[in-house]
Design a protein around this motif. Structure first.
Motif, PDB file in Angstrom:
ATOM      1  N   GLU A 153       5.048  -0.655   0.130  1.00 54.32           N
ATOM      2  CA  GLU A 153       4.813  -2.264   0.584  1.00 54.32           C
ATOM      3  C   GLU A 153       3.602  -2.957  -0.320  1.00 54.32           C
ATOM      4  O   GLU A 153       3.700  -4.144  -0.258  1.00 54.32           O
ATOM      5  CB  GLU A 153       4.770  -2.346   2.021  1.00 54.32           C
ATOM      6  CG  GLU A 153       5.901  -1.823   2.728  1.00 54.32           C
ATOM      7  CD  GLU A 153       5.502  -1.536   4.301  1.00 54.32           C
ATOM      8  OE1 GLU A 153       4.500  -1.781   4.733  1.00 54.32           O
ATOM      9  OE2 GLU A 153       6.519  -1.476   5.083  1.00 54.32           O
ATOM     10  N   VAL A 154       2.493  -2.385  -0.343  1.00 54.78           N
ATOM     11  CA  VAL A 154       1.323  -2.938  -1.188  1.00 54.78           C
ATOM     12  C   VAL A 154       1.482  -2.712  -2.557  1.00 54.78           C
ATOM     13  O   VAL A 154       0.243  -2.777  -3.488  1.00 54.78           O
ATOM     14  CB  VAL A 154       0.075  -2.531  -0.504  1.00 54.78           C
ATOM     15  CG1 VAL A 154       0.193  -3.097   0.838  1.00 54.78           C
ATOM     16  CG2 VAL A 154      -0.097  -1.158  -0.399  1.00 54.78           C
ATOM     17  N   GLY A 155       2.611  -1.968  -3.131  1.00 53.63           N
ATOM     18  CA  GLY A 155       2.582  -2.067  -4.722  1.00 53.63           C
ATOM     19  C   GLY A 155       2.370  -0.703  -5.302  1.00 53.63           C
ATOM     20  O   GLY A 155       1.854  -0.662  -6.516  1.00 53.63           O
ATOM     21  N   TYR A 156       1.835   0.370  -4.484  1.00 47.51           N
ATOM     22  CA  TYR A 156       1.443   1.409  -4.924  1.00 47.51           C
ATOM     23  C   TYR A 156       2.488   2.669  -4.751  1.00 47.51           C
ATOM     24  O   TYR A 156       2.987   2.934  -3.605  1.00 47.51           O
ATOM     25  CB  TYR A 156       0.042   1.572  -4.134  1.00 47.51           C
ATOM     26  CG  TYR A 156      -0.546   3.171  -4.711  1.00 47.51           C
ATOM     27  CD1 TYR A 156      -1.292   3.281  -5.672  1.00 47.51           C
ATOM     28  CD2 TYR A 156      -0.865   4.385  -3.845  1.00 47.51           C
ATOM     29  CE1 TYR A 156      -1.812   4.294  -6.385  1.00 47.51           C
ATOM     30  CE2 TYR A 156      -1.160   5.380  -4.229  1.00 47.51           C
ATOM     31  CZ  TYR A 156      -1.969   5.425  -5.493  1.00 47.51           C
ATOM     32  OH  TYR A 156      -2.545   6.652  -5.844  1.00 47.51           O
ATOM     33  N   THR A 157       2.476   3.562  -5.672  1.00 47.06           N
ATOM     34  CA  THR A 157       3.342   4.675  -5.599  1.00 47.06           C
ATOM     35  C   THR A 157       2.500   5.855  -5.471  1.00 47.06           C
ATOM     36  O   THR A 157       1.792   6.309  -6.455  1.00 47.06           O
ATOM     37  CB  THR A 157       4.342   4.993  -6.966  1.00 47.06           C
ATOM     38  OG1 THR A 157       4.949   3.668  -7.229  1.00 47.06           O
ATOM     39  CG2 THR A 157       5.257   6.072  -6.729  1.00 47.06           C
ATOM     40  N   LEU A 158       2.793   6.641  -4.299  1.00 46.46           N
ATOM     41  CA  LEU A 158       2.211   7.655  -3.910  1.00 46.46           C
ATOM     42  C   LEU A 158       2.591   8.897  -4.850  1.00 46.46           C
ATOM     43  O   LEU A 158       3.685   9.005  -5.128  1.00 46.46           O
ATOM     44  CB  LEU A 158       2.744   7.925  -2.257  1.00 46.46           C
ATOM     45  CG  LEU A 158       1.416   8.630  -1.404  1.00 46.46           C
ATOM     46  CD1 LEU A 158       0.210   7.765  -1.410  1.00 46.46           C
ATOM     47  CD2 LEU A 158       2.007   8.927  -0.006  1.00 46.46           C
ATOM     48  N   VAL A 209      -7.367   2.595  -3.732  1.00 48.86           N
ATOM     49  CA  VAL A 209      -6.829   2.857  -4.959  1.00 48.86           C
ATOM     50  C   VAL A 209      -5.683   1.442  -5.046  1.00 48.86           C
ATOM     51  O   VAL A 209      -4.993   1.398  -6.178  1.00 48.86           O
ATOM     52  CB  VAL A 209      -5.722   4.149  -4.885  1.00 48.86           C
ATOM     53  CG1 VAL A 209      -6.607   5.063  -4.723  1.00 48.86           C
ATOM     54  CG2 VAL A 209      -4.838   4.205  -3.536  1.00 48.86           C
ATOM     55  N   VAL A 210      -5.667   0.722  -4.007  1.00 47.86           N
ATOM     56  CA  VAL A 210      -4.500  -0.421  -4.228  1.00 47.86           C
ATOM     57  C   VAL A 210      -5.282  -1.701  -4.585  1.00 47.86           C
ATOM     58  O   VAL A 210      -6.187  -2.107  -3.881  1.00 47.86           O
ATOM     59  CB  VAL A 210      -3.747  -0.766  -2.892  1.00 47.86           C
ATOM     60  CG1 VAL A 210      -3.081  -2.020  -2.725  1.00 47.86           C
ATOM     61  CG2 VAL A 210      -2.938   0.251  -2.542  1.00 47.86           C
ATOM     62  N   THR A 211      -4.699  -2.353  -5.589  1.00 45.64           N
ATOM     63  CA  THR A 211      -5.171  -3.588  -6.267  1.00 45.64           C
ATOM     64  C   THR A 211      -4.727  -4.740  -5.376  1.00 45.64           C
ATOM     65  O   THR A 211      -3.764  -4.774  -4.800  1.00 45.64           O
ATOM     66  CB  THR A 211      -4.833  -3.995  -7.417  1.00 45.64           C
ATOM     67  OG1 THR A 211      -5.137  -2.707  -8.239  1.00 45.64           O
ATOM     68  CG2 THR A 211      -5.366  -5.093  -7.855  1.00 45.64           C
ATOM     69  N   GLY A 212      -5.749  -5.460  -4.752  1.00 44.29           N
ATOM     70  CA  GLY A 212      -5.344  -6.687  -3.749  1.00 44.29           C
ATOM     71  C   GLY A 212      -5.032  -6.125  -2.377  1.00 44.29           C
ATOM     72  O   GLY A 212      -4.298  -6.622  -1.906  1.00 44.29           O
ATOM     73  N   SER A 213      -5.614  -4.880  -2.181  1.00 43.30           N
ATOM     74  CA  SER A 213      -5.275  -4.444  -0.692  1.00 43.30           C
ATOM     75  C   SER A 213      -5.572  -5.460   0.519  1.00 43.30           C
ATOM     76  O   SER A 213      -6.524  -6.288   0.264  1.00 43.30           O
ATOM     77  CB  SER A 213      -6.305  -3.259  -0.708  1.00 43.30           C
ATOM     78  OG  SER A 213      -6.033  -2.715   0.815  1.00 43.30           O
ATOM     79  N   PRO A 214      -4.704  -5.449   1.438  1.00 47.80           N
ATOM     80  CA  PRO A 214      -4.926  -6.260   2.614  1.00 47.80           C
ATOM     81  C   PRO A 214      -6.042  -5.653   3.772  1.00 47.80           C
ATOM     82  O   PRO A 214      -6.396  -6.289   4.597  1.00 47.80           O
ATOM     83  CB  PRO A 214      -3.471  -6.092   3.598  1.00 47.80           C
ATOM     84  CG  PRO A 214      -3.229  -4.862   3.031  1.00 47.80           C
ATOM     85  CD  PRO A 214      -3.316  -4.368   1.485  1.00 47.80           C
TER      86      PRO A 214
END
Length: 221
Positions: A32-37, A60-65
């Protein structure tokens, strides 16, 4: 041979087949936040509390909420999956029944939130356990020894006379640091190294009272 004074069970992946549900929930929130586990995330997901995995995703997520928002989403995604499907691990109920018949106290020691623990107990049965601990019940959770120390204290026992049953390196580290004899039954491909006080078993179907008694009967190494 004297029986262990108590057996302290992890929940997710040990007694119930929910570890894959946690991975699925984490993968969904990550997507949902553009990261592939991927495999590199395994050590930060399996066996950890929601807050730990949320903090990992946040890092690890760019632009994390933010970790708080991610934690709420993880909790919601995991809870909905657990509510829909709780399956005991092979051998889990038979071992719990054997312990109950032998009057050996048991505790549930989980890093999952109380909401998830209670959902699982609704399906699994609350009467199996003398004590149940969730993530909120100690100031620190696994891999810190606090949860297992608390479980032993609730039972009025020295952790050294208890056997802890775990499925991940995180949980094994927690129980071992608390001073419990550890039976590790891996639920994933993440390796758990054997060592003093840690016994590996491929399935709970192979666990019984004599085996558990042998773990606490061993001299300290």
């Amino acid at each position: 041979m004297p029986l262990p004074s108590a057996v302290l069970f992890d929940m997710d992946g040990t007694l119930v087949d929910t570890e894959h549900l946690w991975w699925e929930a984490t993968a969904e929130v990550a997507a949902e936040v553009g990261y592939t586990l991927g495999d590199s995330d395994l050590p930060e997901v399996l066996g950890h509390a929601v807050e730990h995995t949320a903090a990992h995703l946040d890092s690890v997520v760019t632009g994390s909420p933010g970790a708080a928002v991610l934690g709420e989403r993880l909790n919601s995604a995991f809870t909905s999956r657990v509510a829909a499907q709780v399956v005991p691990r092979p051998g889990a109920l038979a071992l719990l029944a054997e312990l109950r018949d032998a009057a050996v106290p048991t505790a549930l020691v989980s890093a999952s939130p109380r909401q998830v623990v209670d959902l699982v107990l609704t399906h699994l049965g609350r009467d199996w356990f003398t004590v149940t601990l969730a993530a909120e019940d100690t100031e620190r959770t696994k891999p810190d020894p606090a949860p297992y120390l608390a479980a032993a204290a609730h039972l009025g026992l020295d952790p050294a006379v208890c056997v802890a049953v775990e499925d991940t390196p995180t949980g094994v580290a927690s129980a071992h640091a608390a001073g419990c004899a550890v039976l590790a039954v891996p639920s994933s491909d993440v390796a758990i190294p054997a060592g003093p006080g840690i016994t590996l078993l491929s399935s709970l179907l192979l666990a019984d009272l004599p085996l558990l008694a042998g773990l606490t009967a061993r001299p300290a190494e």
